[in-house]
Design a protein around this motif. Structure first.
Motif, short mmCIF file in Angstrom:
data_model
loop_
_atom_site.label_atom_id
_atom_site.label_comp_id
_atom_site.label_asym_id
_atom_site.label_seq_id
_atom_site.Cartn_x
_atom_site.Cartn_y
_atom_site.Cartn_z
N SER A 78 -14.86 18.20 21.62
CA SER A 78 -15.53 19.02 23.02
C SER A 78 -16.97 18.53 23.03
O SER A 78 -17.67 18.54 21.34
CB SER A 78 -15.36 19.95 23.72
OG SER A 78 -15.36 20.22 24.68
N ASP A 79 -17.14 18.07 23.71
CA ASP A 79 -18.95 17.74 24.55
C ASP A 79 -19.71 18.67 23.33
O ASP A 79 -20.89 18.79 22.52
CB ASP A 79 -18.92 17.19 25.22
CG ASP A 79 -20.84 16.59 25.24
OD1 ASP A 79 -21.03 15.72 24.01
OD2 ASP A 79 -21.08 16.87 25.98
N THR A 80 -19.43 20.70 23.60
CA THR A 80 -20.08 21.38 23.73
C THR A 80 -19.71 21.95 21.97
O THR A 80 -19.58 23.00 22.08
CB THR A 80 -19.89 21.91 24.62
OG1 THR A 80 -17.89 22.67 24.76
CG2 THR A 80 -20.35 21.42 26.45
N ALA A 81 -18.93 21.69 21.37
CA ALA A 81 -17.58 21.58 20.35
C ALA A 81 -17.06 23.50 20.38
O ALA A 81 -17.48 23.94 21.56
CB ALA A 81 -18.54 21.73 19.33
N VAL A 82 -15.54 23.20 20.08
CA VAL A 82 -14.85 24.62 19.72
C VAL A 82 -14.46 24.71 18.69
O VAL A 82 -14.45 24.24 17.80
CB VAL A 82 -13.56 24.22 20.62
CG1 VAL A 82 -14.15 24.28 22.47
CG2 VAL A 82 -12.53 23.06 20.10
N ASN A 83 -13.79 25.85 17.94
CA ASN A 83 -13.18 26.04 16.72
C ASN A 83 -11.32 25.27 17.27
O ASN A 83 -10.80 26.71 16.47
CB ASN A 83 -13.45 27.11 17.19
CG ASN A 83 -13.22 28.56 17.33
OD1 ASN A 83 -12.44 28.41 18.20
ND2 ASN A 83 -13.18 30.13 17.18
N ILE A 84 -11.09 25.70 17.88
CA ILE A 84 -9.37 24.95 18.03
C ILE A 84 -8.76 24.32 16.79
O ILE A 84 -9.42 23.98 17.09
CB ILE A 84 -9.47 25.02 19.79
CG1 ILE A 84 -9.53 26.22 20.30
CG2 ILE A 84 -7.06 24.53 19.39
CD1 ILE A 84 -9.43 25.64 21.68
N MET A 85 -7.56 24.94 16.58
CA MET A 85 -6.25 24.01 16.07
C MET A 85 -5.61 23.81 16.69
O MET A 85 -4.89 24.81 16.78
CB MET A 85 -6.51 24.51 14.39
CG MET A 85 -8.28 24.14 13.20
SD MET A 85 -7.50 24.30 11.74
CE MET A 85 -7.43 26.01 12.03
#
Length: 217
Positions: A78-85
């Motif tokens: 994501s453009d703002t970054a996420v920690n999802i896997m």
């Protein structure tokens, strides 16, 4: 010519996964620079258009991909970054399921994988460009990522590859966005810091000029 994807994608941000028989292309930017959640698959041995293989839980790009025999994992992005896997089986065409979380939000990452473990070089990690963080997961189970060690040189947007035993990360850009020509090696089955094993012939010009790599056994 091999065929066409189900959704047109512009340069940057789409993640490729592959097993020995099937390849998938997940998310990425459209020609209008919008994120999307589409996953396409192709059968490697034949030619033809991509087929819908389900969707990620949300639109994103710059997510990290893994390869393997049975299961693929999409991490961060994501453009703002996420920690999802998120994950699914290569043989299944369905929406992904939650796998767990990275230690922090991340994008511009890469991976080096065996049939049992995925090692994630986290790239732009916890708001810091050009991170040295490496984490890993056991592919057959679900759960949060665990610390693996650190890169010798902190980079993001590097190319990741493996032969199932050793993994290497090529190039990338430092925290200031300057391209690096370093090659860094890990042993996938163990944990520990990466070691400098030499240089690629040409460093990427900047962060946007990402490095890609192929892998095999």
């Amino acid at each position: 010519d091999f065929g066409d994807m189900t959704v047109a994608r512009a340069a940057g941000g789409d993640a490729g996964h592959s097993s020995e028989t099937r390849a998938l292309l997940a998310a990425g930017s459209t020609p209008s620079s919008d994120e999307n959640d589409t996953i396409d698959f192709i059968t490697i041995a034949s030619t033809g258009n991509g087929t819908d293989a389900g969707n990620l839980s949300a639109t994103r790009y710059y997510n990290t991909q893994t390869d393997g025999n049975t299961r693929y994992i999409s991490a961060g992005g994501s453009d703002t970054a996420v920690n999802i896997m998120e994950y699914n089986d290569f043989s299944t065409s369905a929406n992904v399921s939650d796998f767990g979380d990275l230690g922090a939000v991340a994008k511009f990452g890469s991976s080096a994988d065996s049939v049992t473990r995925a090692v994630l070089q986290c790239g732009h990690y916890d708001g810091s460009a050009g991170s040295n963080v490496i984490e890993f997961v056991t592919v057959a189970s679900t759960g949060n990522a665990t610390d693996f060690g650190n890169l010798d040189t902190a980079v993001d947007n590097a190319g990741g590859t493996s032969n199932g035993t050793l993994g290497e990360f090529f190039g990338g850009a430092n925290s200031g966005g300057t391209g690096q020509n370093i090659t860094q090696k890990i042993t996938i089955a163990s944990t520990g810091n990466a070691s400098d094993t030499g240089d690629i012939a040409h460093a990427p010009s900047n962060r946007i000029s990402a490095v890609a790599a192929t892998s095999g056994t």
